[in-house]
Design a protein around this motif. Structure first.
Motif, PDB file in Angstrom:
ATOM      1  N   ALA A 149       0.825  -1.209   0.000  1.00 53.61           N
ATOM      2  CA  ALA A 149       0.000   0.000   0.000  1.00 53.61           C
ATOM      3  C   ALA A 149       0.861   1.263   0.000  1.00 53.61           C
ATOM      4  N   GLN A 150       1.937   1.255   0.786  1.00 53.38           N
ATOM      5  CA  GLN A 150       2.807   2.427   0.857  1.00 53.38           C
ATOM      6  C   GLN A 150       3.524   2.658  -0.467  1.00 53.38           C
ATOM      7  N   VAL A 151       4.040   1.592  -1.089  1.00 52.71           N
ATOM      8  CA  VAL A 151       4.702   1.729  -2.386  1.00 52.71           C
ATOM      9  C   VAL A 151       3.715   2.256  -3.421  1.00 52.71           C
ATOM     10  N   ARG A 152       2.484   1.751  -3.398  1.00 48.15           N
ATOM     11  CA  ARG A 152       1.481   2.236  -4.352  1.00 48.15           C
ATOM     12  C   ARG A 152       1.171   3.711  -4.148  1.00 48.15           C
ATOM     13  N   ARG A 153       1.109   4.139  -2.886  1.00 43.05           N
ATOM     14  CA  ARG A 153       0.848   5.553  -2.621  1.00 43.05           C
ATOM     15  C   ARG A 153       1.943   6.437  -3.208  1.00 43.05           C
ATOM     16  N   GLN A 154       3.168   5.970  -3.132  1.00 43.85           N
ATOM     17  CA  GLN A 154       4.294   6.780  -3.570  1.00 43.85           C
ATOM     18  C   GLN A 154       4.595   6.665  -5.058  1.00 43.85           C
ATOM     19  N   HIS A 155       4.330   5.476  -5.647  1.00 43.96           N
ATOM     20  CA  HIS A 155       4.800   5.222  -7.007  1.00 43.96           C
ATOM     21  C   HIS A 155       3.703   4.795  -7.980  1.00 43.96           C
ATOM     22  N   GLY A 156       2.467   4.802  -7.540  1.00 45.43           N
ATOM     23  CA  GLY A 156       1.368   4.484  -8.441  1.00 45.43           C
ATOM     24  C   GLY A 156       0.700   3.160  -8.112  1.00 45.43           C
ATOM     25  N   ALA A 157      -0.589   3.069  -8.458  1.00 50.18           N
ATOM     26  CA  ALA A 157      -1.398   1.913  -8.069  1.00 50.18           C
ATOM     27  C   ALA A 157      -0.888   0.600  -8.641  1.00 50.18           C
ATOM     28  N   GLY A 158      -0.248   0.660  -9.802  1.00 52.34           N
ATOM     29  CA  GLY A 158       0.213  -0.582 -10.423  1.00 52.34           C
ATOM     30  C   GLY A 158       1.660  -0.910 -10.158  1.00 52.34           C
ATOM     31  N   SER A 159       2.297  -0.191  -9.235  1.00 52.47           N
ATOM     32  CA  SER A 159       3.739  -0.352  -9.038  1.00 52.47           C
ATOM     33  C   SER A 159       4.105  -1.569  -8.196  1.00 52.47           C
ATOM     34  N   ALA A 160       3.187  -2.039  -7.344  1.00 60.13           N
ATOM     35  CA  ALA A 160       3.485  -3.143  -6.427  1.00 60.13           C
ATOM     36  C   ALA A 160       2.283  -4.068  -6.318  1.00 60.13           C
ATOM     37  N   ALA A 161       2.537  -5.318  -5.959  1.00 56.68           N
ATOM     38  CA  ALA A 161       1.472  -6.309  -5.852  1.00 56.68           C
ATOM     39  C   ALA A 161       1.761  -7.253  -4.683  1.00 56.68           C
ATOM     40  N   TYR A 162       0.701  -7.891  -4.220  1.00 58.12           N
ATOM     41  CA  TYR A 162       0.744  -8.768  -3.043  1.00 58.12           C
ATOM     42  C   TYR A 162       0.482 -10.199  -3.473  1.00 58.12           C
TER      43      TYR A 162
ATOM     44  N   SER B 266       2.564  -3.844 -14.979  1.00 62.31           N
ATOM     45  CA  SER B 266       3.293  -2.665 -14.497  1.00 62.31           C
ATOM     46  C   SER B 266       3.980  -2.874 -13.153  1.00 62.31           C
ATOM     47  N   ALA B 267       3.678  -3.961 -12.447  1.00 64.45           N
ATOM     48  CA  ALA B 267       4.218  -4.158 -11.096  1.00 64.45           C
ATOM     49  C   ALA B 267       5.714  -4.413 -11.140  1.00 64.45           C
ATOM     50  N   ARG B 268       6.477  -3.574 -10.465  1.00 61.97           N
ATOM     51  CA  ARG B 268       7.920  -3.757 -10.377  1.00 61.97           C
ATOM     52  C   ARG B 268       8.335  -4.413  -9.074  1.00 61.97           C
ATOM     53  N   LEU B 269       7.479  -4.324  -8.066  1.00 64.91           N
ATOM     54  CA  LEU B 269       7.753  -4.980  -6.787  1.00 64.91           C
ATOM     55  C   LEU B 269       6.583  -5.894  -6.446  1.00 64.91           C
ATOM     56  N   VAL B 270       6.890  -7.151  -6.147  1.00 60.00           N
ATOM     57  CA  VAL B 270       5.887  -8.106  -5.675  1.00 60.00           C
ATOM     58  C   VAL B 270       6.323  -8.572  -4.291  1.00 60.00           C
ATOM     59  N   VAL B 271       5.439  -8.389  -3.310  1.00 60.83           N
ATOM     60  CA  VAL B 271       5.736  -8.807  -1.939  1.00 60.83           C
ATOM     61  C   VAL B 271       4.964 -10.085  -1.653  1.00 60.83           C
ATOM     62  N   THR B 272       5.688 -11.146  -1.354  1.00 62.74           N
ATOM     63  CA  THR B 272       5.069 -12.429  -1.029  1.00 62.74           C
ATOM     64  C   THR B 272       5.413 -12.785   0.409  1.00 62.74           C
ATOM     65  N   GLU B 273       4.479 -13.435   1.088  1.00 63.89           N
ATOM     66  CA  GLU B 273       4.714 -13.766   2.500  1.00 63.89           C
ATOM     67  C   GLU B 273       4.149 -15.137   2.837  1.00 63.89           C
ATOM     68  N   GLY B 274       4.793 -15.775   3.807  1.00 63.49           N
ATOM     69  CA  GLY B 274       4.335 -17.084   4.247  1.00 63.49           C
ATOM     70  C   GLY B 274       5.256 -17.668   5.301  1.00 63.49           C
ATOM     71  N   ASN B 275       4.744 -18.638   6.029  1.00 61.48           N
ATOM     72  CA  ASN B 275       5.498 -19.209   7.138  1.00 61.48           C
ATOM     73  C   ASN B 275       6.831 -19.812   6.725  1.00 61.48           C
ATOM     74  N   TYR B 276       6.846 -20.573   5.636  1.00 58.65           N
ATOM     75  CA  TYR B 276       7.940 -21.512   5.387  1.00 58.65           C
ATOM     76  C   TYR B 276       8.921 -21.070   4.309  1.00 58.65           C
ATOM     77  N   LEU B 277       8.917 -19.800   3.963  1.00 53.81           N
ATOM     78  CA  LEU B 277       9.717 -19.335   2.834  1.00 53.81           C
ATOM     79  C   LEU B 277      11.216 -19.524   3.041  1.00 53.81           C
ATOM     80  N   ALA B 278      11.661 -19.598   4.293  1.00 49.81           N
ATOM     81  CA  ALA B 278      13.096 -19.761   4.566  1.00 49.81           C
ATOM     82  C   ALA B 278      13.487 -21.207   4.831  1.00 49.81           C
ATOM     83  N   CYS B 279      12.557 -22.135   4.774  1.00 53.61           N
ATOM     84  CA  CYS B 279      12.858 -23.526   5.114  1.00 53.61           C
ATOM     85  C   CYS B 279      13.761 -24.169   4.059  1.00 53.61           C
TER      86      CYS B 279
END
Length: 222
Positions: A45-58, A128-141
């Motif tokens: 949300a913060q990246v979108r506020r600063q760089h546009g609605a299509g700049s980042a995705a979840y 248009s998304a240049r940053l994609v933020v992904t999250e989850g429990n086991y990403l470092a396993c």
């Protein structure tokens, strides 16, 4: 550290300046109830506020929960949320697509805590998304599947939260989901607890350690 600072760091991973046209995936790991999804959504949300609605995705890992029917087939109903209860290969393949397919919309599933089932195409990664933020429990396993997913991430951040704070959040989550107090405690102790210990053991494999405790995040949901 504030959300604005964290978002600036995340955007810097994506190249920052106006001339950059690549796409970067940032991963956020941590045990259940740490605040991963809240942080990831706030960063986007913060990246979108600063760089546009299509700049980042979840892109949440939770969309790759196996359905209740598949969990029953595999005998994993009582271990829902454990590493084997996710389609890790499907998740890794979606990260590959997001990395490589820049000329079309890529749809992203999510988990619905009302239906208690995964749902398709709730989120979108636009071209248009240049940053994609992904999250989850086991990403470092350090296990098959999770290692394959990790290679698509530019960095992996770990959210560290005191166990007592996480437990309160998890109990509230289970109560909101329909369990009574006793059933909620049993689930958190017998399922979320062991899952969290597995995730904490992977902490050292992350690039950065963060805390969301005391961090001002609107619409907090853990």
């Amino acid at each position: 550290m504030t959300i604005i600072n964290m978002a600036a760091d995340a955007w810097a991973l994506a190249g920052g300046g106006a001339g950059a046209d690549g796409r970067t995936l940032l991963g956020i790991a941590g045990p259940p109830g740490a605040g991963k999804s809240t942080l990831a959504r706030a960063l986007v949300a913060q990246v979108r506020r600063q760089h546009g609605a299509g700049s980042a995705a979840y892109l949440p890992l939770d969309g790759f929960h196996l359905s209740n029917a598949q969990l029953e087939r595999l005998g994993l109903t009582a271990r829902k949320g454990s590493a084997p209860s996710f389609d890790v290969w499907g998740y890794a393949d979606l990260l590959r697509r997001v990395t490589q397919e820049r000329d079309r919309d890529v749809y992203v599933p999510d988990y619905d805590r009302t239906l208690h089932e995964p749902v398709a195409a709730r989120h979108l990664v636009p071209p248009s998304a240049r940053l994609v933020v992904t999250e989850g429990n086991y990403l470092a396993c350090d296990e098959p599947g999770w290692r394959d997913a990790r290679r698509y991430l530019a960095e992996l951040w770990y959210v560290e939260t005191p166990d007592e704070v996480r437990q309160d959040r998890l109990l509230e989550r289970q109560r909101t989901g329909g369990r009574d107090a006793a059933a909620a405690r049993a689930w958190v102790q017998g399922n979320d607890g062991p899952n969290g210990e597995q995730v904490k053991a992977s902490r050292h494999r992350c690039d950065r350690i963060l805390s969301t405790v005391g961090l001002d995040m609107p619409n907090g949901r853990y």
